[in-house]
Design an enzyme around this catalytic site. Structure first.
Site, PDB file in Angstrom:
ATOM      1  N   ASP A 351       1.172  -1.277   0.296  1.00 20.05           N
ATOM      2  CA  ASP A 351      -0.283  -0.243  -0.111  1.00 20.05           C
ATOM      3  C   ASP A 351       1.248   1.195   0.366  1.00 20.05           C
ATOM      4  O   ASP A 351       1.306   1.076   0.653  1.00 20.05           O
ATOM      5  CB  ASP A 351      -0.808   0.033   1.330  1.00 20.05           C
ATOM      6  CG  ASP A 351      -1.886   1.145   1.343  1.00 20.05           C
ATOM      7  OD1 ASP A 351      -2.416   0.872   0.657  1.00 20.05           O
ATOM      8  OD2 ASP A 351      -1.875   1.941   2.413  1.00 20.05           O
ATOM      9  N   GLU A 388       1.903  -0.749  -4.791  1.00 19.39           N
ATOM     10  CA  GLU A 388       0.751   1.091  -6.048  1.00 19.39           C
ATOM     11  C   GLU A 388       1.742   2.158  -5.761  1.00 19.39           C
ATOM     12  O   GLU A 388       2.086   1.913  -4.396  1.00 19.39           O
ATOM     13  CB  GLU A 388       0.013   0.405  -4.424  1.00 19.39           C
ATOM     14  CG  GLU A 388      -0.771   2.101  -4.522  1.00 19.39           C
ATOM     15  CD  GLU A 388      -2.306   2.422  -4.189  1.00 19.39           C
ATOM     16  OE1 GLU A 388      -3.186   2.246  -3.494  1.00 19.39           O
ATOM     17  OE2 GLU A 388      -1.693   2.381  -2.416  1.00 19.39           O
TER      18      GLU A 388
END
Length: 708
Positions: A351, A388
């Site tokens: 993330d 990401e």
């Protein structure tokens, strides 16, 4: 608890050496972070760079006051590491925590508090978190876990990323709705009961939203009579411990075994497991946040601090983990090794991964040491690493993430461009065609194999939907987000949705609107599974699950975020179409990656508009076509696929590419449907084509070629 009367025969090598507050102790193992069960006791190892003393706190299960406090003697310290073996402890009957003393100077980032109860950063099992949605104790305690799980001779998966169909899901939301029909809804075991469903659908990889221990009650609040929680779990409490509220059993130590059982069953059904990991921040927040672990051990080590001692906030969540500090870097590498070895995880999605490439002052690093360490670690060599490739501080690295040849990326450009083109924004035609073909323009020559062949298909995760944003059904049912239920006056969530309601906002009885919406869903599904790279989609999209226009369901532990399994019957046509497209992709390896050149001589890759003989694609083409061709050694024949996308609102006649030596195209998919209402054809039913095909408005068609 007085331990002085215990008479135990210990091995000579680890006999007690002294007594502290009634407990027999000795120096422990300094190279084993965390707490480790031994035959004769428990080894506790912890480190603090700037702390001056450390205490071990022992608790009876579920109690908030310690029954024993054991200061670490200074002679039980080497460097910055304290280690002590405490004899005679039963790991089922106690919990533990620490207190660390040290200097206090907030403007310099020194905030030691000798009264703060601290959770072990290396804790394998966090206590007090068992019941979902219930306020936790004032402090976090840990349990000691003894790993006895037998994985047997289960081999590590050898699948390449481009072989995968990734299915992103939230463990609780996947089965919490009553319609799921599982025995233990909202748990690892509930997910385990849905494995046969996943296998039938064609899924061979699940990406689990955060399952590290988190506190869903952190920002608990009431909005319009509904309790809102930090449902998604992007607020880590402990990186080494699975979320205990996802266990079906209330018994101590069960969460680890249940998760391992789930992973073992997924592997037995040829399904890989990818964890969504959050190494960019923790739940301790900013200056106003609590101190329960990292802040209390070494605030200046674990977090990026401004010159005045405050927290850089590149995560958008209050603090930023100092990932490239050597101590934090080592913790992260050790953590991923732990999940790979002891839970047999196949991959990790990071993330806000751009934070992992920032220096301690927040500036981007050209060659971040953490990313290199992960890329070349021998234990992690076969593990998928997915970034990401952006963060909340404005760094956007899609197509240029550091150490990219080892890392894959969530292709945010694919999502944005394909959403735009499918709804009729024809000015992005060039980029849409590149995206279908595997985004070779984005990743460039760095992904060539030395012979000029593009090999970036294992580095590109294509997606149109994920947890963050509209579901696929909502993408074609709403022009605007509808997040009022979140309590922020609809100001949260992105406004850049590139969605289209097809003529009516939200639910409607208009049959034309509903028919168009279903066709747009089929279009999106077809394009996703016929694009080179690795497809990923959000759980429930395969049967038209809706979040009622909410594109930021992070706080909605209710019907907004839970999957309603009754939609499978309501939208059976969508489900069957998804299932077909997934299996179609798996049958045609040429879609996944480049294969050896086709024997028939058809070009390996071509893109054009309605005329297949002219490959100079207009920048604003309303219709684009991409063809793949190669020799499939497994099948012993050429594999050829042609996908055509008509984003125009009028019918368009297209020409089909010529297959050398008299080859023929067969229609496999037509999202507009035929005269019988069929949208796809099994291999023995495919319709033989001539040299042209009339595409209906806003439709996608797929053809399979056969050479003779």
């Amino acid at each position: 608890m007085d331990q002085s009367n215990f008479k135990i025969d210990y091995p000579l090598s680890i006999r007690p050496m002294r007594e502290i507050n009634g407990f027999q102790v000795r120096p422990g193992f300094f190279d084993m972070n965390g707490a480790m069960a031994l035959d004769s006791g428990v080894n506790f190892t912890v480190h603090t760079k700037e702390g001056t003393s450390c205490e071990l706190l022992l608790y009876h299960n579920g109690e908030e006051e310690p029954y024993a406090v054991l200061p670490f003697p200074q002679e039980y310290k080497i460097g910055d590491v304290y280690a002590m073996i405490v004899f005679g402890l039963d790991i089922d009957k106690f919990e533990y925590a620490y207190r660390v003393d040290g200097p206090y100077d907030a403007e310099k980032g020194l905030i030691f508090d000798r009264n703060a109860v601290l959770l072990d950063p290396y804790a394998r099992d966090v206590a007090g978190q068992r019941h979902w949605g219930m306020k936790k104790m004032d402090s976090y305690h840990a349990r000691v876990m003894k790993d006895s799980f037998d994985w047997g001779a289960m081999p590590q998966s050898k699948k390449e990323l481009s072989d995968l169909i990734i299915y992103e899901l939230h463990v609780r939301g996947f089965t919490q709705h009553p319609s799921s029909g599982v025995r233990y809804p909202g748990t690892f075991d509930g997910l385990r009961q849905k494995i046969l469903y996943l296998k039938e659908l064609g899924i061979n990889a699940v990406e689990l939203m955060p399952i590290f221990e988190f506190d869903e009650t952190r920002d608990m609040r009431e909005v319009n009579g509904r309790t809102l929680l930090d449902y998604w779990g992007y607020n880590p409490v402990c990186f080494y411990s699975p979320n205990s509220s996802y266990a079906a059993s209330a018994a101590t130590h069960r969460v680890s075994g249940e998760l391992k059982n789930l992973i073992r069953e997924l592997h037995r059904n040829d399904i890989e497991v990818i964890l969504d990991v959050v190494f960019n921040h923790t739940a301790e927040g900013n200056e106003l946040g609590p101190t329960f672990s990292f802040k209390g051990f070494d605030n200046r080590v674990y977090y990026m601090l401004t010159p005045d001692g405050n927290y850089y906030n590149f995560s958008g969540c209050g603090n930023t983990l100092n990932c490239n500090h050597p101590i934090v870097q080592q913790m992260i590498v050790d953590c991923l090794r732990y999940w790979t070895i002891y839970y047999r995880v196949d991959g990790f999605r990071f993330d806000l991964a751009s934070i992992l490439g920032r220096h301690e002052d927040g500036t981007p690093l050209n060659n971040p040491p953490l990313l290199r360490s992960l890329a070349y670690d021998p234990v992690l060599s076969n593990v998928k690493l997915i970034a990401e490739a952006w963060d909340a501080g404005g760094m956007y690295q899609v197509g240029k993430f550091p150490a990219s040849r080892r890392w894959a990326e969530w292709n945010g450009r694919y999502r944005d461009v394909m959403r735009s083109y499918l709804k009729g924004d024809n000015w992005v035609a060039w980029t849409a065609a590149w995206s279908l073909a595997g985004s070779g323009d984005l990743y460039g020559s760095a992904y060539e194999d030395g012979k000029g062949n593009y090999v970036g298909y294992n580095s590109c995760i294509n997606f149109l939907t994920c947890h963050d944003g509209f579901t696929l059904y909502d993408l074609y049912s709403y022009n605007e987000k509808h997040n009022e239920a979140n309590g922020w006056n609809n100001t949260d969530g992105t406004n850049d949705n590139r969605s289209w309601n097809c003529g009516a906002e939200g639910e409607t009885d208009d049959p034309e609107v509903n028919q168009l919406r279903r066709k747009m869903i089929r279009n999106a599904c077809t394009v996703l599974f016929c694009s080179r790279g690795t497809p990923m989609f959000y759980a429930g999209d395969e049967f038209g699950n809706t979040q009622f226009g909410n594109n930021n369901g992070y706080c909605q532990d209710n019907e907004i975020s839970w999957l309603d399994w009754s939609y499978i019957e309501k939208n059976r046509d969508i489900y069957e179409f998804f299932k077909f497209m997934i299996h179609y992709r798996l049958r045609h390896r040429i879609i996944q990656k480049r294969l050896p050149d086709a024997v028939c001589g058809m070009p390996a890759l071509r893109a054009h508009d309605v005329n297949p003989e002219i490959t100079d694609l207009p920048e604003n083409a309303r219709t684009i076509g991409v063809s793949f061709a190669g020799y499939d050694r497994q099948k012993g024949r050429d594999d050829m696929i042609y996908i055509a996308v008509n984003s125009y609102w009028e019918p368009v006649e297209i020409g089909l590419p010529q297959i050398p030596h008299g080859g023929v195209w067969y229609l496999s998919v037509n999202t507009a449907g035929d005269e019988c209402g069929r949208y796809f054809y099994e291999e023995h039913e495919e319709r033989r084509m001539g040299g042209t095909f009339l595409m209906q408005p806003r439709s996608v068609a797929v053809f399979a070629g056969r050479s003779y």
